[in-house]
Design a protein around this motif. Structure first.
Motif: not given
Length: 83
Positions: A8-12
């Motif tokens: 969760x909370x971590x995009x590219x």
């Protein structure tokens, strides 16, 4: 592989920053903890993104959105790491 982007909370963008800082996967993020991982990428962050990024990392480690972390715990973490 224990992908950072599956947390969760971590995009590219954040995953890329973490990798450039030496945090290769979710297991390494968990071992380091939010504060130490944040310090590895702090120089790469815009100043206005520091608090949100630190809380995003803590939420990722906990397996929840950062907004679900109780406010008192958020305040404690931010004060401890960002002073």
């Amino acid at each position: 592989m224990d992908s950072l982007q599956q947390m969760p909370n971590i995009g590219a963008v954040l995953a890329d920053r973490l990798r450039r800082g030496g945090v290769e996967d979710a297991g390494e993020l968990r071992r380091l903890g939010a504060g130490r991982a944040f310090e590895k990428i702090r120089e790469d962050l815009p100043e206005d993104a520091c608090t949100h990024t630190l809380l995003a990392l803590e939420g990722a480690i906990r397996g929840t959105r950062w907004t679900a972390i109780p406010q008192t715990e958020r305040d404690t973490l931010v004060n401890r790491v960002l002073g």
